[in-house]
Write an enzyme that holds these catalytic residues in place. Structure first.
Site, PDB file in Angstrom:
ATOM      1  CG  ASP A   9      13.163 -18.578  -8.354  1.00 23.28           C
ATOM      2  OD1 ASP A   9      12.404 -17.619  -8.161  1.00 23.28           O
ATOM      3  OD2 ASP A   9      14.406 -18.462  -8.442  1.00 23.28           O
ATOM      4  CG  ASP A  11      14.598 -13.026 -11.259  1.00 22.36           C
ATOM      5  OD1 ASP A  11      14.176 -12.991 -12.431  1.00 22.36           O
ATOM      6  OD2 ASP A  11      14.379 -12.126 -10.426  1.00 22.36           O
TER       7      ASP A  11
END
Length: 272
Positions: A9, A11
């Protein structure tokens, strides 16, 4: 290239904040953002915010400058570079947008470490304003996943990546994430895979409700230092296991290929 696929991922996993909030807050548009937040989906809201920034004279260069200041733990870049140097196939699956991610990765000097970025399209249009579109066009058709936001089902992306990797290659996945959107792809992993949820973040809480629903091995982390430690440990674990399998199969092959005459009994010696 090793047989390990590492999916990050972005963020609060690679970077240590939410890139959307970071840009809005740093450029002084938090109040407008909070006012509009209840009125539309997040992805649509971010495109609207880009329109507002442009109408107030905020340039692309100013947005890039803000992205260059984004916080990141000092051990994240070494972890990514080490995994890449070990031959891992590194990919990103993120609900941010392509412009933000490419700008940040280029600034950090790690763009070449990743073979693929899966995220919402983000580009500068002819008028010079950043346009952000949904990964899945939910205005035309839905992805039919009740775990994910309408613009992106990360589980479907993981399915596609798994399907493009031949079973003959025996690829093993390590998935790292923090948000609720990382729960769906965690459920798509297999028993030979690993999931690394960030401790005390939404995906960690969801997994902890019933860990038995996740087939992959679960290894939590709290910050960039622990992310690096756990990731390197798992890469090493997979490498040792796969090497052991190779040695075992090679030994069997050599045993099966032993010439017949080597297995025959030797003739008795004759005393002169």
């Amino acid at each position: 290239m090793s047989n390990i696929v590492v999916v990050f991922d972005f963020d609060k996993t690679i970077i240590d904040c939410d890139s959307d909030n970071w840009v809005v807050d740093e450029l002084g548009f938090t109040d407008l953002f909070n006012h509009l937040l209840p009125t539309m989906p997040w992805n649509s809201l971010m495109d609207r915010m880009m329109m507002e920034l442009h109408s107030h004279g905020i340039t692309i260069q100013e947005i890039e400058n803000v992205l260059h200041r984004i916080p990141i733990h000092h051990r994240i870049i070494p972890a990514i570079k080490s995994a890449h140097a070990l031959g891992c196939d590194l990919r990103i699956v993120s609900d941010a947008n392509m412009f933000y991610i490419e700008t940040i990765l280029k600034h950090l000097g790690i763009s070449e470490c990743f073979t693929e970025i899966n995220t919402n399209p983000g580009y500068v249009n002819q008028k010079g304003r950043l346009t952000i579109l949904p990964y899945h066009d939910f205005n035309k058709n839905s992805h039919d996943c009740n775990l994910c936001p309408p613009n992106m089902c990360k589980g479907l992306i993981i399915d596609r990546i798994q399907n493009t990797v031949s079973e003959l290659d025996n690829k093993r996945f390590i998935y790292l994430g923090d948000g609720a959107g990382d729960y769906c792809p965690s459920l798509r992993l297999r028993e030979r895979d690993f999931v690394m949820p960030r401790k005390n973040y939404p995906v960690w809480d969801l997994i902890c409700k019933d860990p038995s629903l996740v087939k992959a091995e679960i290894h939590g982390w709290c910050d960039g230092e622990e992310l690096e430690l756990v990731l390197m440990k798992l890469i090493n674990k997979i490498t040792i296991e796969e090497n052991a399998k190779f040695i075992s199969s090679d030994c069997k092959l050599q045993t099966l290929s032993t010439p017949v005459f080597e297995t025959l009994p030797k003739p008795l010696s004759v005393r002169q």
